[in-house]
Structures are given as structure tokens and as C-alpha cells.
Design an enzyme around this catalytic site. Structure first.
Site, PDB file in Angstrom:
ATOM      1  CG  HIS A  45      -0.263   0.312   2.493  1.00 53.46           C
ATOM      2  ND1 HIS A  45       0.395  -0.650   3.196  1.00 53.46           N
ATOM      3  CD2 HIS A  45      -0.107   1.454   3.202  1.00 53.46           C
ATOM      4  CE1 HIS A  45       0.921  -0.130   4.292  1.00 53.46           C
ATOM      5  NE2 HIS A  45       0.630   1.158   4.323  1.00 53.46           N
TER       6      HIS A  45
HETATM    7  C1  UD1 Z   1      -2.226   5.212   6.036  1.00 57.25           C
HETATM    8  C2  UD1 Z   1      -0.971   5.645   6.778  1.00 57.25           C
HETATM    9  C3  UD1 Z   1       0.075   4.540   6.688  1.00 57.25           C
HETATM   10  C4  UD1 Z   1      -0.489   3.204   7.149  1.00 57.25           C
HETATM   11  C5  UD1 Z   1      -1.722   2.894   6.316  1.00 57.25           C
HETATM   12  C6  UD1 Z   1      -2.350   1.580   6.674  1.00 57.25           C
HETATM   13  C7  UD1 Z   1      -0.503   8.080   6.725  1.00 57.25           C
HETATM   14  C8  UD1 Z   1       0.398   9.093   6.177  1.00 57.25           C
HETATM   15  N1  UD1 Z   1      -0.375   6.833   6.201  1.00 57.25           N
HETATM   16  O1  UD1 Z   1      -1.886   5.131   4.655  1.00 57.25           O
HETATM   17  O2  UD1 Z   1       1.151   4.877   7.540  1.00 57.25           O
HETATM   18  O3  UD1 Z   1       0.474   2.200   6.979  1.00 57.25           O
HETATM   19  O4  UD1 Z   1      -2.669   3.956   6.517  1.00 57.25           O
HETATM   20  O5  UD1 Z   1      -3.467   1.331   5.894  1.00 57.25           O
HETATM   21  O6  UD1 Z   1      -1.288   8.363   7.585  1.00 57.25           O
HETATM   22  N2  UD1 Z   1      -9.195   4.651   1.588  1.00 57.25           N
HETATM   23  C9  UD1 Z   1     -10.425   4.044   1.484  1.00 57.25           C
HETATM   24  N3  UD1 Z   1     -11.019   3.587   2.605  1.00 57.25           N
HETATM   25  C10 UD1 Z   1     -10.458   3.711   3.828  1.00 57.25           C
HETATM   26  C11 UD1 Z   1      -9.204   4.340   3.923  1.00 57.25           C
HETATM   27  C12 UD1 Z   1      -8.581   4.796   2.797  1.00 57.25           C
HETATM   28  O7  UD1 Z   1     -10.977   3.908   0.424  1.00 57.25           O
HETATM   29  O8  UD1 Z   1     -11.058   3.261   4.804  1.00 57.25           O
HETATM   30  C13 UD1 Z   1      -8.532   5.118   0.363  1.00 57.25           C
HETATM   31  C14 UD1 Z   1      -8.732   6.562   0.090  1.00 57.25           C
HETATM   32  O9  UD1 Z   1      -9.024   6.709  -1.261  1.00 57.25           O
HETATM   33  C15 UD1 Z   1      -7.397   7.212   0.385  1.00 57.25           C
HETATM   34  C16 UD1 Z   1      -6.425   6.069   0.214  1.00 57.25           C
HETATM   35  O10 UD1 Z   1      -7.149   4.878   0.477  1.00 57.25           O
HETATM   36  O11 UD1 Z   1      -7.110   8.262  -0.447  1.00 57.25           O
HETATM   37  C17 UD1 Z   1      -5.279   6.174   1.170  1.00 57.25           C
HETATM   38  O12 UD1 Z   1      -5.726   6.324   2.518  1.00 57.25           O
HETATM   39  P1  UD1 Z   1      -4.902   7.244   3.571  1.00 57.25           P
HETATM   40  O13 UD1 Z   1      -5.452   7.127   4.937  1.00 57.25           O
HETATM   41  O14 UD1 Z   1      -4.714   8.570   3.012  1.00 57.25           O
HETATM   42  O15 UD1 Z   1      -3.469   6.601   3.582  1.00 57.25           O
HETATM   43  P2  UD1 Z   1      -3.017   5.104   3.548  1.00 57.25           P
HETATM   44  O16 UD1 Z   1      -2.350   4.877   2.253  1.00 57.25           O
HETATM   45  O17 UD1 Z   1      -4.089   4.158   3.990  1.00 57.25           O
END
Ligand code: UD1
Length: 369
Positions: free
Chosen positions: A209
Site C-alpha cells: 500500500h
Molecule cells: C495510512 C498511513 C500509513 C499506514 C496505512 C495503513 C498516513 C500518512 N499513512 O496510509 O502509515 O500504513 O494507513 O493502511 O497516515 N481509503 C479508502 N477507505 C479507507 C481508507 C482509505 O478507500 O477506509 C482510500 C482513500 O481513497 C485514500 C487512500 O485509500 O485516499 C489512502 O488512505 P490514507 O489514509 O490517506 O493513507 P493510507 O495509504 O491508507
């Protein structure tokens, strides 16, 4: 009679939940203060959040901020603004933050600016790579924290180097492992292997991820191509993080031959980790879990903030994530299996030490007041 103090615990994203669950349990058992749980809502999908609350037997959050996704600046700013209101309303005596996600930094900043002491669980981990958003979150959160609670001894020199005084640093061990050990009986009782038609030690588990692996088309294709080749001989299970699923669709990449699934629940992923022949990942937590489970782990990153999993555990870095380097690394690791040592304080009772550290801190403040 003095009124009960309040300790406010903050979670935001998937890897936070298994760190706060044992701390809340230990704090409730101790019963010396009132605990409040705030969920920022950085992760909000049922499989990324609700399932973990259920699996980890966590109480529903007292407050849900519903922050959701966004750019780093927007997400961090929204948590900062919303947390400030929460802190104004509830005036806790301490804020506990865990890990290194955007919610961690934002909550710590809101509290520190209001002179509310912050305890950072998992302090002092450093990858040395400032291009990782999490590395910036780690450095800044530790600077803002009154209590830096470290999971392994190697975190201490990292904090000293950044000018954190000794009295703010306390070794507590790794609270992720409390959750892991608590969960393994239930994890082993599941039928996840049968459901995916897998044999014990007869498959690879992969998780991806990190932006550095999935946001660049060529890089993601190299990794998927390595996984597809592995899958020609041995099943490869790839639970997809929402970010990764979105990129695979956007870049129209080939996942034929891979066993793609939705993000898995906590017990399911633990069962698969324990039974995998080898795990390929870019997660932080999985590097630690595989070390304790004694399962070989290839970390598809150029650095790790958890070097103890390499020196003492089962982890090996794959800095160059090309198809051929990944295949070479799999062969190398499988032919050079060493017996891992479990790091000090990865023993299932880190939460007790964390709660004791919080209690000491709160009582010292009473003394000073
Ligand atoms: C975040 C953390 C990372 C952790 C990871 C675990 C930061 C900087 N990064 O990264 O350290 O290892 O979580 O998962 O905080 N999304 C969904 N549903 C959700 C959550 C996210 O669809 O429930 C999608 C969204 O489109 C979003 C993307 O995933 O833009 C990324 O989510 P985000 O929380 O921004 O960062 P992660 O890559 O999950």
C-alpha cells in the site's frame, strides 16, 4: 476529594487499532482515570475500520471525527482543527497517540499547542527516509510528546540524536505484540486457509500500500509481475488496500493468477501470516508480526524504521523492487532461514508498562502542581 483525571486516546487508521486496544484494556483494569476514545475517521471503510473494532473487542469510540481521505495537508489539517475542539470541550489530562499516521501527528500537535501532555506509543522509530510521510510524522510527533514510549532499545539513540532528553524517554516494549498474542488462539481457529483453498506453508502472502510502491505505474507493475511469476508455482494471496486497488484499476494492470481479496480482518490476516511460507509486504506492522511468528518476511522497501526485525527477526529488505530482484530475494531468504530472536519487551504485556508510565507521569504532575 480530587476528581478523576481523563486520558484521551486517539486512533485514525488501521494500524492504530491493534495498538490502542490493549492499552485501553489495561487502563480500564487499572481504573485510576477515565478513558476516552477518539476515532478521527482517517480510515472509514467497514473492512479498514469497523471490522478491527469488532475483532479487537474495542469499545465504540466516544467521539468520531469523520475526517476521511484527502491530501496530506488537508487530512492533517482537518484532524488538527477537529481535535482542538474536542480538547477544548473535554480538557483531558493527557492525550495518547500511537504510530505514525497523519492522525497521530495532527492530534499530538493540537494537544501540545494547548499544553496538554502527549504520550507517543511507538516513539523513536526511524527509517532515515524523509520522503516517507510517516517519517515526518514520527519525527514531529516525538518532538511534541512529553512521554516517548519506545518499543525497542534501538529507538533510544534516534531520539537522543534529535535532542529529546532522557527523562522523556521510556522503554515499554511492543504493544502490537500484546494484540497478536491475545488474538492467536482465535486466529488459529478460523477456516481462512480452507476458504482460500490453501495448504499450510504452501502459499505466499503479499500486502502492498505504500505510495512508493503503488503510485508509480512501472514500480507497481514490476512488483505484480514478480508476484505473478511466483504464483505460477505457489499460490499468492494479495489482500488489496483501497489505495492499491484504485491504482491497479487506474493503470489497468494484470493480476491474473493472483488470489486477490478485499482487505482482511485482523484474525484472518494473522492466520494467513502464520501459515504462509513467506510474506512479501511494505507494511510496518507485518514486519513485526512475522518476526514474532517466525515467518520469513521480505519487505519491499529501501529502508525500514524497524531494523530490529532484520537484525533479530525474520525480515529482509528488498531495496530494488524489480521483478528479478524480488524473485532472487525470495530464493535467497528461503534458502537461508535463521532462527529469529524475539526482541526484548515483545512479550504480550507492553500495555501494562505503558499504563504504568502514564500513571507515573500523571502522579508526578500532581506532585509538581
Ligand atoms: C495510512 C498511513 C500509513 C499506514 C496505512 C495503513 C498516513 C500518512 N499513512 O496510509 O502509515 O500504513 O494507513 O493502511 O497516515 N481509503 C479508502 N477507505 C479507507 C481508507 C482509505 O478507500 O477506509 C482510500 C482513500 O481513497 C485514500 C487512500 O485509500 O485516499 C489512502 O488512505 P490514507 O489514509 O490517506 O493513507 P493510507 O495509504 O491508507
Amino acid at each position: 476529594m480530587t476528581s478523576l483525571k481523563t486520558v484521551l486516546h486517539v486512533v485514525g487508521a488501521r494500524p492504530n487499532f491493534m495498538k490502542i486496544a490493549p492499552i485501553l484494556r489495561a487502563a480500564e483494569t487499572r481504573g485510576e482515570w477515565r478513558n476516552m476514545l477518539v476515532h478521527t475517521g482517517q480510515h472509514y471503510d467497514a473492512e479498514m475500520s469497523d471490522a478491527f473494532f469488532r475483532d479487537l473487542e474495542m469499545p465504540a469510540p466516544d467521539i468520531h471525527l469523520g475526517i476521511g481521505s484527502g491530501t496530506h495537508g488537508a487530512q492533517t489539517a482537518r484532524v488538527l482543527e477537529a481535535m482542538e475542539q474536542v480538547l477544548l470541550t473535554h480538557a483531558p489530562d493527557m492525550v495518547v497517540v500511537v504510530g505514525d499516521v497523519n492522525s497521530t501527528l495532527a492530534a499530538a500537535l493540537a494537544a501540545a499547542k494547548m499544553l496538554i501532555p502527549v504520550a507517543h506509543v511507538e516513539a523513536g522509530l526511524r527509517s532515515g527516509d524523509r520522503r516517507m510521510p510517516e517519517e515526518l510524522n514520527r519525527i514531529l510527533t516525538d518532538q511534541l510528546s512529553s512521554l516517548c514510549l519506545i518499543p525497542s532499545r534501538d529507538a533510544e539513540p534516534n531520539l537522543r540524536r534529535e535532542g529529546i532528553p532522557d527523562e522523556r524517554i521510556r522503554f515499554v516494549g511492543n504493544v502490537m505484540i500484546d494484540s497478536l498474542l491475545h488474538a492467536m488462539d482465535r486466529a488459529r481457529a478460523l477456516d481462512t486457509l480452507e476458504r482460500f483453498q490453501l495448504q499450510p506453508k504452501g502459499f505466499f502472502l503479499a500486502t502492498l500500500h505504500r505510495p512508493s510502491n503503488v503510485d508509480d505505474r512501472d514500480q507497481l507493475e514490476e512488483i505484480l509481475s514478480g508476484l505473478r511469476t511466483l504464483a505460477e508455482e505457489t499460490p499468492v494471496v494479495l489482500p488489496l488496500h483501497p489505495r492499491t486497488r484504485a491504482r491497479i484499476e487506474e493503470f489497468s494492470l494484470d493480476t491474473n493468477g493472483l488470489q486477490i481479496t478485499e482487505p482482511l480482518g485482523y484474525h484472518e490476516i494473522l492466520q494467513l501470516q502464520e501459515q504462509a511460507r513467506l510474506v512479501l509486504t511494505d507494511s510496518g506492522g507485518i514486519q513485526e508480526e512475522t518476526t514474532v511468528l517466525g515467518v520469513p518476511c521480505l519487505t519491499l522497501r529501501s529502508s525500514t524504521e524497524r531494523p530490529i526485525t532484520v537484525t533479530d527477526g525474520t525480515n529482509m529488505l528488498v531495496p530494488e523492487r524489480s521483478r528479478s530482484k524480488i524473485l532472487m530475494a525470495v530464493n535467497l531468504l528461503l534458502s537461508n532461514l535463521s532462527i529469529p530472536r524475539r526482541p526484548e519487551g515483545w512479550d504480550g504485556v507492553a500495555a501494562e508498562r505503558i499504563v504504568r508510565a502514564i500513571a507515573d507521569f500523571l502522579s508526578e504532575r500532581v506532585g509538581k502542581a
